[in-house]
Design a protein around this motif. Structure first.
Motif, PDB file in Angstrom:
ATOM      1  N   GLU A 239      57.775  79.335  27.391  1.00 48.37           N
ATOM      2  CA  GLU A 239      58.718  78.561  26.929  1.00 48.37           C
ATOM      3  C   GLU A 239      58.161  77.041  26.617  1.00 48.37           C
ATOM      4  O   GLU A 239      58.112  76.327  25.740  1.00 48.37           O
ATOM      5  N   LEU A 240      57.775  76.713  27.492  1.00 52.51           N
ATOM      6  CA  LEU A 240      57.300  74.975  27.632  1.00 52.51           C
ATOM      7  C   LEU A 240      55.845  75.532  26.738  1.00 52.51           C
ATOM      8  O   LEU A 240      55.611  74.467  26.200  1.00 52.51           O
ATOM      9  N   SER A 241      55.223  75.788  26.857  1.00 50.76           N
ATOM     10  CA  SER A 241      53.576  76.219  26.175  1.00 50.76           C
ATOM     11  C   SER A 241      54.256  76.319  24.701  1.00 50.76           C
ATOM     12  O   SER A 241      53.711  75.983  23.666  1.00 50.76           O
ATOM     13  N   ALA A 242      55.745  77.200  24.707  1.00 48.82           N
ATOM     14  CA  ALA A 242      55.957  77.127  23.030  1.00 48.82           C
ATOM     15  C   ALA A 242      56.383  75.898  22.457  1.00 48.82           C
ATOM     16  O   ALA A 242      55.774  75.545  21.432  1.00 48.82           O
ATOM     17  N   ILE A 243      57.369  75.306  23.167  1.00 47.61           N
ATOM     18  CA  ILE A 243      57.479  74.233  22.968  1.00 47.61           C
ATOM     19  C   ILE A 243      56.184  73.044  22.397  1.00 47.61           C
ATOM     20  O   ILE A 243      56.042  72.200  21.546  1.00 47.61           O
ATOM     21  N   PHE A 244      55.419  73.457  23.692  1.00 46.91           N
ATOM     22  CA  PHE A 244      54.034  72.020  22.932  1.00 46.91           C
ATOM     23  C   PHE A 244      53.713  72.640  22.145  1.00 46.91           C
ATOM     24  O   PHE A 244      53.044  71.831  21.497  1.00 46.91           O
ATOM     25  N   LEU A 245      53.327  73.678  21.961  1.00 43.46           N
ATOM     26  CA  LEU A 245      52.976  74.014  20.613  1.00 43.46           C
ATOM     27  C   LEU A 245      53.580  74.018  19.333  1.00 43.46           C
ATOM     28  O   LEU A 245      53.076  73.428  18.201  1.00 43.46           O
ATOM     29  N   TRP A 246      54.613  74.236  19.431  1.00 42.49           N
ATOM     30  CA  TRP A 246      55.694  73.326  18.478  1.00 42.49           C
ATOM     31  C   TRP A 246      55.721  72.031  17.724  1.00 42.49           C
ATOM     32  O   TRP A 246      55.446  71.315  16.739  1.00 42.49           O
ATOM     33  N   TYR A 247      54.951  71.745  19.051  1.00 41.97           N
ATOM     34  CA  TYR A 247      55.038  70.022  18.675  1.00 41.97           C
ATOM     35  C   TYR A 247      54.370  69.840  18.011  1.00 41.97           C
ATOM     36  O   TYR A 247      53.530  69.188  17.363  1.00 41.97           O
ATOM     37  N   GLY A 248      52.980  69.968  18.755  1.00 39.33           N
ATOM     38  CA  GLY A 248      51.774  70.377  18.792  1.00 39.33           C
ATOM     39  C   GLY A 248      51.234  70.397  16.825  1.00 39.33           C
ATOM     40  O   GLY A 248      50.852  69.845  16.181  1.00 39.33           O
ATOM     41  N   VAL A 249      51.783  71.739  16.459  1.00 39.50           N
ATOM     42  CA  VAL A 249      51.509  72.200  15.109  1.00 39.50           C
ATOM     43  C   VAL A 249      52.281  70.631  14.180  1.00 39.50           C
ATOM     44  O   VAL A 249      51.995  70.721  12.775  1.00 39.50           O
ATOM     45  N   PHE A 250      53.191  70.373  14.911  1.00 40.16           N
ATOM     46  CA  PHE A 250      54.139  69.086  13.551  1.00 40.16           C
ATOM     47  C   PHE A 250      53.643  68.053  13.918  1.00 40.16           C
ATOM     48  O   PHE A 250      53.231  67.518  13.057  1.00 40.16           O
ATOM     49  N   GLY A 251      52.569  67.952  14.791  1.00 36.29           N
ATOM     50  CA  GLY A 251      52.298  67.118  15.223  1.00 36.29           C
ATOM     51  C   GLY A 251      50.490  66.886  14.447  1.00 36.29           C
ATOM     52  O   GLY A 251      49.971  65.147  13.643  1.00 36.29           O
ATOM     53  N   PHE A 252      50.096  67.318  14.334  1.00 37.04           N
ATOM     54  CA  PHE A 252      48.695  68.429  13.347  1.00 37.04           C
ATOM     55  C   PHE A 252      48.798  67.831  11.876  1.00 37.04           C
ATOM     56  O   PHE A 252      48.574  67.633  11.300  1.00 37.04           O
ATOM     57  N   LEU A 253      49.843  68.372  11.123  1.00 36.95           N
ATOM     58  CA  LEU A 253      51.069  67.934   9.993  1.00 36.95           C
ATOM     59  C   LEU A 253      50.831  66.808   9.917  1.00 36.95           C
ATOM     60  O   LEU A 253      50.269  66.653   9.125  1.00 36.95           O
ATOM     61  N   GLY A 254      51.134  65.742  10.814  1.00 41.65           N
ATOM     62  CA  GLY A 254      51.594  64.700  10.251  1.00 41.65           C
ATOM     63  C   GLY A 254      50.513  63.876  10.569  1.00 41.65           C
ATOM     64  O   GLY A 254      50.625  62.878   9.934  1.00 41.65           O
ATOM     65  N   ASN A 255      49.500  64.260  10.940  1.00 41.95           N
ATOM     66  CA  ASN A 255      48.189  63.414  10.654  1.00 41.95           C
ATOM     67  C   ASN A 255      47.532  63.509   9.067  1.00 41.95           C
ATOM     68  O   ASN A 255      46.669  62.946   8.625  1.00 41.95           O
ATOM     69  N   VAL A 256      47.359  65.291   9.408  1.00 38.50           N
ATOM     70  CA  VAL A 256      47.085  65.475   7.804  1.00 38.50           C
ATOM     71  C   VAL A 256      47.378  64.837   6.962  1.00 38.50           C
ATOM     72  O   VAL A 256      47.358  64.589   6.006  1.00 38.50           O
ATOM     73  N   LEU A 257      48.921  64.555   6.302  1.00 38.44           N
ATOM     74  CA  LEU A 257      49.315  64.020   5.392  1.00 38.44           C
ATOM     75  C   LEU A 257      48.700  62.822   5.240  1.00 38.44           C
ATOM     76  O   LEU A 257      48.849  62.196   4.494  1.00 38.44           O
ATOM     77  N   VAL A 258      49.139  61.993   6.487  1.00 36.77           N
ATOM     78  CA  VAL A 258      49.180  60.529   6.693  1.00 36.77           C
ATOM     79  C   VAL A 258      47.156  60.228   6.563  1.00 36.77           C
ATOM     80  O   VAL A 258      47.071  59.806   5.338  1.00 36.77           O
ATOM     81  N   SER A 259      46.702  61.035   6.847  1.00 35.95           N
ATOM     82  CA  SER A 259      44.879  61.096   6.923  1.00 35.95           C
ATOM     83  C   SER A 259      44.071  61.800   5.153  1.00 35.95           C
ATOM     84  O   SER A 259      43.811  60.964   4.879  1.00 35.95           O
ATOM     85  N   ARG A 260      46.001  62.258   4.256  1.00 31.72           N
ATOM     86  CA  ARG A 260      45.652  62.532   3.059  1.00 31.72           C
ATOM     87  C   ARG A 260      46.224  61.431   1.930  1.00 31.72           C
ATOM     88  O   ARG A 260      45.226  60.780   1.175  1.00 31.72           O
ATOM     89  N   TYR A 261      47.074  60.703   2.495  1.00 28.73           N
ATOM     90  CA  TYR A 261      47.960  59.791   1.863  1.00 28.73           C
ATOM     91  C   TYR A 261      47.867  58.106   2.598  1.00 28.73           C
ATOM     92  O   TYR A 261      48.808  57.437   1.668  1.00 28.73           O
ATOM     93  N   ILE A 262      47.220  57.972   3.179  1.00 26.92           N
ATOM     94  CA  ILE A 262      46.930  56.694   4.143  1.00 26.92           C
ATOM     95  C   ILE A 262      47.214  55.586   2.575  1.00 26.92           C
ATOM     96  O   ILE A 262      47.344  54.282   2.844  1.00 26.92           O
ATOM     97  N   GLU A 263      45.845  56.062   1.605  1.00 25.62           N
ATOM     98  CA  GLU A 263      44.927  55.526   1.031  1.00 25.62           C
ATOM     99  C   GLU A 263      45.788  54.861  -0.622  1.00 25.62           C
ATOM    100  O   GLU A 263      46.150  53.895  -0.881  1.00 25.62           O
ATOM    101  N   ARG A 264      47.458  56.012  -0.258  1.00 27.82           N
ATOM    102  CA  ARG A 264      48.392  55.471  -1.026  1.00 27.82           C
ATOM    103  C   ARG A 264      49.032  54.650  -0.930  1.00 27.82           C
ATOM    104  O   ARG A 264      50.172  53.915  -1.575  1.00 27.82           O
ATOM    105  N   TRP A 265      49.915  55.115   0.278  1.00 31.62           N
ATOM    106  CA  TRP A 265      51.090  54.681   1.057  1.00 31.62           C
ATOM    107  C   TRP A 265      50.570  52.637   1.095  1.00 31.62           C
ATOM    108  O   TRP A 265      52.103  52.526   1.082  1.00 31.62           O
ATOM    109  N   GLY A 266      49.781  52.511   1.891  1.00 26.57           N
ATOM    110  CA  GLY A 266      48.912  51.683   2.828  1.00 26.57           C
ATOM    111  C   GLY A 266      49.027  51.603   4.294  1.00 26.57           C
ATOM    112  O   GLY A 266      49.986  52.525   4.457  1.00 26.57           O
ATOM    113  N   VAL A 267      48.458  51.301   4.977  1.00 29.76           N
ATOM    114  CA  VAL A 267      48.038  51.053   6.183  1.00 29.76           C
ATOM    115  C   VAL A 267      49.361  50.479   7.199  1.00 29.76           C
ATOM    116  O   VAL A 267      49.700  51.096   7.896  1.00 29.76           O
ATOM    117  N   HIS A 268      49.853  49.368   6.831  1.00 32.59           N
ATOM    118  CA  HIS A 268      51.569  48.495   6.816  1.00 32.59           C
ATOM    119  C   HIS A 268      52.508  49.648   7.455  1.00 32.59           C
ATOM    120  O   HIS A 268      53.337  49.800   8.161  1.00 32.59           O
TER     121      HIS A 268
END
Length: 390
Positions: A239-268
């Motif tokens: 269960e702990l591994s599953a929670i870490f996996l869940w956390y990691g999937v959304f962590g990866f998604l967040g980084n992908v979104l920022v990587s893709r749109y950071i120039e549009r949003w602005g770094v600040h």
């Protein structure tokens, strides 16, 4: 959108290995404590002591290795990572493991900041922000695969197997970097005057403060998340591994979104939003009274965690590109300073107030980070007519 150079892939993989090695201890804290007959707070010293070394080592290494060829520097640092993780796997007791773990964490103080600092010589200026966030995807992938696998392997085969696996991955990373990186990549060394300029820059130092405060907030909880889940929710290794996996999937998604749109949003704006998301989870942590509810609670935290670090690196480089080697090293130092503060403070809270106090303390740290981030934004705009990433 122009494709990024293939040479960035081994840097991404190196950060994946670094991230997996750094997070191996939080993921296996229960197994380490049981195997070596120590409390969670005592086992947490592996996190805080290693973080202190990485905090001090990042700027010192940046100065010491200034003239080194980055192909050799990055490859040799991964060889060091491999050797000392093998030594950790063979440690007979906690007294032996602690100094070996500290030495094993010298490469994170070198690889992550120096890989980011040399990006300016590998990609054109218009791709710099996207390249930095791309390379930092390695940390997000580590959260998706490395951390949950560490928890699962540690719970099944023991923490020593996890450390041995990290050593193998580090050897692969060293070979890939050696093969892919060109010779002669040497970012200009910062002079003493440049270091002084970096330390005197109000926007840069406020950004570094944001990183410290965010790290302290996150690691107040994250360092002890495995024992927290076991004690309060009775979570098994699976269960702990599953929670870490869940956390990691959304962590990866967040980084992908920022990587893709950071120039549009602005770094600040990107830094403020991702920091705020983490604060939401810290405030809601007491509501995670079951595995399912905890999975819901940590989603905002995961979305903001790694993406905030990526945005911070791009923010620093955008504010003062000529000082990037120093500011990125200081920011990496700040990440680990925050981890040391959070892990140490979290251990004190567990001993004196119990697990329930962790979320509230973490939320307070994150609130301070958001205040500091707003101040950094104002300082950046005040110091330049058209700051990068605005």
């Amino acid at each position: 959108m122009t494709a990024l150079p293939r040479v960035l892939w081994p840097l991404l993989f190196g950060n994946f290995v670094i991230g997996t090695g750094v997070m191996a201890v939080p993921g296996t804290l229960n197994e380490i404590g049981e195997s070596l007959a120590i409390t969670p707070a005592a086992a947490g010293q592996l996190i805080s002591a290693g973080a202190i070394l990485m905090c001090i080592g990042a700027p010192l290494c940046a100065a010491f290795v200034a003239g080194w060829d980055r192909r050799r520097l990055l490859a040799y640092s991964m060889v060091w990572f491999a050797v000392f993780h093998l030594a950790c796997a063979a440690a007979p007791d906690f007294g032996t493991l602690l100094p070996l773990r500290v030495l094993a964490l010298l490469p994170p103080a070198v690889f992550t900041p120096q890989a980011a600092a040399c990006i300016g010589l590998l990609v054109p200026p218009q791709q710099r922000g996207r390249a930095v966030t791309f390379v930092f995807l390695g940390w997000s992938v580590a959260s998706v695969l490395g951390m949950p696998l560490a928890a699962l392997v540690g719970g099944t085969f023991g923490w020593r197997t996890v450390f041995a696996c990290v050593a193998v991955l580090a050897a692969i990373a060293a070979a890939w970097v050696w093969r892919a990186m060109p010779d002669g990549v040497k970012p200009p060394a910062l002079s003493l005057a440049s270091w002084k300029q970096t330390f005197r820059s109000r926007p840069l130092m406020l950004c570094v403060l944001v990183t410290v405060l965010c790290g302290a907030g996150q690691f107040t909880v994250f360092a002890y998340f495995a024992p927290y889940m076991r004690q309060r929710l009775g979570a098994s290794a699976a269960e702990l591994s599953a929670i870490f996996l869940w956390y990691g999937v959304f962590g990866f998604l967040g980084n992908v979104l920022v990587s893709r749109y950071i120039e549009r949003w602005g770094v600040h704006r990107a830094v403020m939003v991702t920091t705020g998301l983490m604060g939401v989870s810290m405030l809601l942590l007491p509501l995670g009274t079951s595995i399912v509810l905890m999975a819901v609670v940590i989603v905002p935290w995961a979305l903001g965690c790694f993406s905030m670090n990526s945005a911070q690196q791009a923010r620093l480089i955008g504010i003062a590109p000529s000082l990037a080697a120093g500011s990125v090293a200081l920011n990496t130092s700040a990440i680990y300073a925050g981890q040391a503060i959070g892990a140490g403070g979290g251990g004190w809270l567990i001993t004196h107030m119990g697990m329930g106090a962790l979320g509230w303390a973490a939320a307070a740290w994150i609130a301070l980070a958001m205040i500091a981030s707003a101040m950094a934004t104002r300082a950046a705009f005040a110091s330049a007519p058209s700051p990068a990433g605005a």
